[in-house]
Write a protein that holds these residues in place. Structure first.
Motif, mmCIF file in Angstrom:
data_model
loop_
_atom_site.group_PDB
_atom_site.id
_atom_site.type_symbol
_atom_site.label_atom_id
_atom_site.label_comp_id
_atom_site.label_asym_id
_atom_site.label_seq_id
_atom_site.Cartn_x
_atom_site.Cartn_y
_atom_site.Cartn_z
ATOM 1 N N CYS A 151 0.853 -1.196 0.000
ATOM 2 C CA CYS A 151 0.000 0.000 0.000
ATOM 3 C C CYS A 151 0.885 1.241 0.000
ATOM 4 N N GLU A 153 0.187 4.088 0.818
ATOM 5 C CA GLU A 153 -0.194 5.024 1.870
ATOM 6 C C GLU A 153 0.353 4.584 3.233
ATOM 7 N N CYS A 154 0.313 3.245 3.493
ATOM 8 C CA CYS A 154 0.656 2.810 4.860
ATOM 9 C C CYS A 154 1.598 1.602 4.925
ATOM 10 N N CYS A 189 -4.121 -0.677 0.319
ATOM 11 C CA CYS A 189 -4.737 -1.709 1.151
ATOM 12 C C CYS A 189 -6.243 -1.425 1.225
ATOM 13 N N HIS A 192 -7.183 2.082 2.625
ATOM 14 C CA HIS A 192 -6.809 3.308 1.915
ATOM 15 C C HIS A 192 -7.261 3.311 0.459
HETATM 16 ZN ZN ZN Z 1 -2.939 1.330 3.489
#
Ligand code: ZN
Ligand code: TTP
Ligand code: MG
Length: 217
Positions: A151, A153-154, A189, A192
């Motif tokens: 992911c 983002e994370c 994920c 997100h």
């Molecule tokens: Zn994520």
């Protein structure tokens, strides 16, 4: 007691490699094909003509590639296999999600006839909806490898492709097919991944918003 040796006689099965973009599906397909070369096993690679990113080849992100025959209709795979001088022991298909649903019957016919079939395909589109071709092949496949990316983002397992238009998530009404790469896609994920315009049934929507709020307290 069986009167025969039950091990190792019948060949022919389906191996599905699925997941989102940036997961290494093509790379995994190429890795499996490379192994065959050392063992002198004959194979042919196919891909649907819709993906214009690479002509007549499948490409992995680490720069490896293999010649691939492009098809418009999946039955062309059967014609090609029949006409080939050397009958392939393995048939590989990349980007199968773009093929007509008859690709499922083609994979079945090949496997029933003794061919080992490797299929790489996206499991879901940018809206997080299944590609039906992949869903059906997963029902028939003897082996399924589900790959994930990371992911952006994370760092959790990136399992859903996200289409970006001017840096923003694409609307639910955008067409399903849009060939592209990092300039227009990323991977997220489940927490997100956003699809503006996606409508959920009320009980689902209410549960998701109220429950998430309550566990955050
Ligand atoms: Zn994520
Ligand atoms: P892939 O080969 O799945 O993407 P990839 O090369 O990043 O993945 P891998 O490393 O695992 O092989 O190609 C996906 C193609 O499908 C790409 O051209 C974008 C397109 N696409 C759509 O048309 N619609 C969609 O909803 C999604 C998610 C992708
Ligand atoms: Mg690929």
């Amino acid at each position: 007691m069986a009167k025969f040796n039950a091990f190792g006689k019948e060949k022919g099965w389906i191996e599905l490699i699925c997941g989102p973009m940036f997961a290494g599906k093509s790379e995994e397909l190429l890795r499996r094909l490379k192994r065959l070369e050392y063992a002198d096993v004959s194979y042919i690679v196919f891909k649907p003509i819709v993906d214009t990113r690479s002509k007549k080849e499948i490409k992995s992100r680490d720069g490896r590639s293999s010649y691939a025959i492009e098809f418009e209709h999946p039955y062309q795979i059967l014609d090609y296999v029949k006409k080939n001088i050397v009958l392939p022991q393995v048939v590989a298909i990349d980007e199968a999600q773009f093929a007509d649903t008859s690709i499922v019957d083609v994979c079945e016919a090949l496997a029933d006839s003794g061919v080992i079939v490797y299929v790489a395909a996206l499991d879901r589109d940018f809206k997080n909806e299944p590609f039906m071709v992949t869903a059906k092949i997963s029902c028939y496949a003897e082996h399924i490898t589900k790959l994930s990316a990371v992911c952006t983002e994370c760092g959790a397992p990136g399992t859903i492709s996200l289409r970006l238009i001017n840096g923003m998530p694409a609307h639910f009404d955008s067409p399903v097919v849009q060939i592209g790469n990092q300039e227009s896609y990323t991977v997220r994920c489940r927490h997100h991944h956003k699809v503006p315009g996606k409508v959920y049934d009320l009980p689902i929507k209410e549960f998701k918003t109220s429950y998430k709020k309550s566990i955050k307290k």
